[in-house]
Design a protein around this motif. Structure first.
Motif, PDB file in Angstrom:
ATOM      1  N   PRO A  20       0.826  -1.209   0.000  1.00  0.00           N
ATOM      2  CA  PRO A  20       0.000   0.000   0.000  1.00  0.00           C
ATOM      3  C   PRO A  20       0.866   1.267   0.000  1.00  0.00           C
ATOM      4  O   PRO A  20       2.001   1.255   0.473  1.00  0.00           O
ATOM      5  CB  PRO A  20      -0.794  -0.115   1.307  1.00  0.00           C
ATOM      6  N   SER A  21       0.307   2.333  -0.528  1.00  0.00           N
ATOM      7  CA  SER A  21       1.009   3.613  -0.496  1.00  0.00           C
ATOM      8  C   SER A  21       1.010   4.134   0.937  1.00  0.00           C
ATOM      9  O   SER A  21       0.281   3.649   1.803  1.00  0.00           O
ATOM     10  CB  SER A  21       0.308   4.618  -1.410  1.00  0.00           C
ATOM     11  N   TRP A  22       1.847   5.127   1.199  1.00  0.00           N
ATOM     12  CA  TRP A  22       1.935   5.676   2.550  1.00  0.00           C
ATOM     13  C   TRP A  22       0.596   6.282   2.978  1.00  0.00           C
ATOM     14  O   TRP A  22       0.188   6.142   4.125  1.00  0.00           O
ATOM     15  CB  TRP A  22       3.034   6.728   2.629  1.00  0.00           C
ATOM     16  N   GLU A  23      -0.096   6.915   2.058  1.00  0.00           N
ATOM     17  CA  GLU A  23      -1.391   7.524   2.372  1.00  0.00           C
ATOM     18  C   GLU A  23      -2.415   6.457   2.774  1.00  0.00           C
ATOM     19  O   GLU A  23      -3.135   6.607   3.761  1.00  0.00           O
ATOM     20  CB  GLU A  23      -1.903   8.304   1.159  1.00  0.00           C
ATOM     21  N   GLU A  24      -2.458   5.363   2.011  1.00  0.00           N
ATOM     22  CA  GLU A  24      -3.388   4.283   2.314  1.00  0.00           C
ATOM     23  C   GLU A  24      -3.041   3.623   3.652  1.00  0.00           C
ATOM     24  O   GLU A  24      -3.918   3.347   4.474  1.00  0.00           O
ATOM     25  CB  GLU A  24      -3.352   3.247   1.202  1.00  0.00           C
ATOM     26  N   PHE A  25      -1.755   3.385   3.885  1.00  0.00           N
ATOM     27  CA  PHE A  25      -1.319   2.782   5.145  1.00  0.00           C
ATOM     28  C   PHE A  25      -1.657   3.678   6.326  1.00  0.00           C
ATOM     29  O   PHE A  25      -2.135   3.205   7.365  1.00  0.00           O
ATOM     30  CB  PHE A  25       0.194   2.521   5.101  1.00  0.00           C
ATOM     31  N   SER A  26      -1.452   4.972   6.175  1.00  0.00           N
ATOM     32  CA  SER A  26      -1.747   5.921   7.244  1.00  0.00           C
ATOM     33  C   SER A  26      -3.235   5.943   7.566  1.00  0.00           C
ATOM     34  O   SER A  26      -3.626   5.942   8.743  1.00  0.00           O
ATOM     35  CB  SER A  26      -1.269   7.312   6.821  1.00  0.00           C
ATOM     36  N   LYS A  27      -4.062   5.944   6.534  1.00  0.00           N
ATOM     37  CA  LYS A  27      -5.514   5.966   6.740  1.00  0.00           C
ATOM     38  C   LYS A  27      -5.989   4.693   7.451  1.00  0.00           C
ATOM     39  O   LYS A  27      -6.788   4.750   8.383  1.00  0.00           O
ATOM     40  CB  LYS A  27      -6.215   6.114   5.389  1.00  0.00           C
ATOM     41  N   ILE A  28      -5.478   3.543   7.018  1.00  0.00           N
ATOM     42  CA  ILE A  28      -5.861   2.275   7.653  1.00  0.00           C
ATOM     43  C   ILE A  28      -5.404   2.245   9.099  1.00  0.00           C
ATOM     44  O   ILE A  28      -6.127   1.780   9.982  1.00  0.00           O
ATOM     45  CB  ILE A  28      -5.273   1.088   6.852  1.00  0.00           C
ATOM     46  N   SER A  29      -4.204   2.752   9.377  1.00  0.00           N
ATOM     47  CA  SER A  29      -3.688   2.769  10.745  1.00  0.00           C
ATOM     48  C   SER A  29      -4.542   3.649  11.646  1.00  0.00           C
ATOM     49  O   SER A  29      -4.812   3.284  12.803  1.00  0.00           O
ATOM     50  CB  SER A  29      -2.247   3.283  10.755  1.00  0.00           C
ATOM     51  N   LYS A  30      -4.962   4.792  11.146  1.00  0.00           N
ATOM     52  CA  LYS A  30      -5.806   5.690  11.948  1.00  0.00           C
ATOM     53  C   LYS A  30      -7.156   5.046  12.253  1.00  0.00           C
ATOM     54  O   LYS A  30      -7.650   5.126  13.380  1.00  0.00           O
ATOM     55  CB  LYS A  30      -6.014   7.013  11.211  1.00  0.00           C
ATOM     56  N   ILE A  31      -7.751   4.400  11.256  1.00  0.00           N
ATOM     57  CA  ILE A  31      -9.048   3.754  11.464  1.00  0.00           C
ATOM     58  C   ILE A  31      -8.921   2.599  12.452  1.00  0.00           C
ATOM     59  O   ILE A  31      -9.751   2.448  13.360  1.00  0.00           O
ATOM     60  CB  ILE A  31      -9.633   3.280  10.116  1.00  0.00           C
ATOM     61  N   ALA A  32      -7.870   1.789  12.305  1.00  0.00           N
ATOM     62  CA  ALA A  32      -7.667   0.669  13.228  1.00  0.00           C
ATOM     63  C   ALA A  32      -7.399   1.179  14.638  1.00  0.00           C
ATOM     64  O   ALA A  32      -7.917   0.638  15.618  1.00  0.00           O
ATOM     65  CB  ALA A  32      -6.505  -0.196  12.750  1.00  0.00           C
ATOM     66  N   GLY A  33      -6.598   2.235  14.766  1.00  0.00           N
ATOM     67  CA  GLY A  33      -6.321   2.821  16.080  1.00  0.00           C
ATOM     68  C   GLY A  33      -7.579   3.368  16.726  1.00  0.00           C
ATOM     69  O   GLY A  33      -7.803   3.186  17.933  1.00  0.00           O
ATOM     70  N   ALA A  34      -8.421   4.022  15.947  1.00  0.00           N
ATOM     71  CA  ALA A  34      -9.679   4.547  16.486  1.00  0.00           C
ATOM     72  C   ALA A  34     -10.577   3.408  16.958  1.00  0.00           C
ATOM     73  O   ALA A  34     -11.227   3.515  18.006  1.00  0.00           O
ATOM     74  CB  ALA A  34     -10.394   5.387  15.422  1.00  0.00           C
ATOM     75  N   GLY A  35     -10.599   2.306  16.223  1.00  0.00           N
ATOM     76  CA  GLY A  35     -11.390   1.147  16.631  1.00  0.00           C
ATOM     77  C   GLY A  35     -10.892   0.558  17.942  1.00  0.00           C
ATOM     78  O   GLY A  35     -11.684   0.206  18.820  1.00  0.00           O
ATOM     79  N   ILE A  36      -9.574   0.460  18.094  1.00  0.00           N
ATOM     80  CA  ILE A  36      -8.999  -0.067  19.334  1.00  0.00           C
ATOM     81  C   ILE A  36      -9.343   0.834  20.505  1.00  0.00           C
ATOM     82  O   ILE A  36      -9.716   0.370  21.595  1.00  0.00           O
ATOM     83  CB  ILE A  36      -7.479  -0.234  19.177  1.00  0.00           C
ATOM     84  N   VAL A  37      -9.234   2.142  20.296  1.00  0.00           N
ATOM     85  CA  VAL A  37      -9.556   3.096  21.374  1.00  0.00           C
ATOM     86  C   VAL A  37     -11.034   3.003  21.745  1.00  0.00           C
ATOM     87  O   VAL A  37     -11.388   3.007  22.933  1.00  0.00           O
ATOM     88  CB  VAL A  37      -9.177   4.529  20.945  1.00  0.00           C
ATOM     89  N   LEU A  38     -11.918   2.899  20.759  1.00  0.00           N
ATOM     90  CA  LEU A  38     -13.352   2.801  21.049  1.00  0.00           C
ATOM     91  C   LEU A  38     -13.703   1.537  21.823  1.00  0.00           C
ATOM     92  O   LEU A  38     -14.494   1.581  22.768  1.00  0.00           O
ATOM     93  CB  LEU A  38     -14.156   2.860  19.755  1.00  0.00           C
ATOM     94  N   VAL A  39     -13.107   0.417  21.447  1.00  0.00           N
ATOM     95  CA  VAL A  39     -13.373  -0.836  22.157  1.00  0.00           C
ATOM     96  C   VAL A  39     -12.839  -0.743  23.583  1.00  0.00           C
ATOM     97  O   VAL A  39     -13.503  -1.173  24.535  1.00  0.00           O
ATOM     98  CB  VAL A  39     -12.757  -2.033  21.400  1.00  0.00           C
ATOM     99  N   GLY A  40     -11.669  -0.162  23.768  1.00  0.00           N
ATOM    100  CA  GLY A  40     -11.117   0.017  25.111  1.00  0.00           C
ATOM    101  C   GLY A  40     -11.971   0.944  25.951  1.00  0.00           C
ATOM    102  O   GLY A  40     -12.206   0.686  27.140  1.00  0.00           O
ATOM    103  N   LEU A  41     -12.448   2.015  25.362  1.00  0.00           N
ATOM    104  CA  LEU A  41     -13.308   2.956  26.072  1.00  0.00           C
ATOM    105  C   LEU A  41     -14.626   2.299  26.469  1.00  0.00           C
ATOM    106  O   LEU A  41     -15.099   2.479  27.596  1.00  0.00           O
ATOM    107  CB  LEU A  41     -13.570   4.191  25.204  1.00  0.00           C
TER     108      LEU A  41
END
Length: 55
Positions: A20-41
């Motif tokens: 994946p391009s850096w932009e695609e990787f960054s977007k996926i990482s942000k979405i996955a991180g937000a999901g982890i934070v929401l589940v933890g919250l």
């Protein structure tokens, strides 16, 4: 189980896969991180509610 057919399928998939391009990787990482934070919250909120409820 046909090993030759399985290997052919795996090779075909690997040829189609691309890095994946850096932009695609960054977007996926942000979405996955937000999901982890929401589940933890959500888990913390449930824990807090259960801690304050009378036995």
């Amino acid at each position: 189980m046909d090993v030759k057919l399985d290997l052919t399928s795996y090779v075909r998939v690997l040829k189609l896969a691309s890095t994946p391009s850096w932009e695609e990787f960054s977007k996926i990482s942000k979405i996955a991180g937000a999901g982890i934070v929401l589940v933890g919250l959500l888990g913390f909120i449930i824990f807090a509610i259960m801690s304050f409820m009378p036995s």
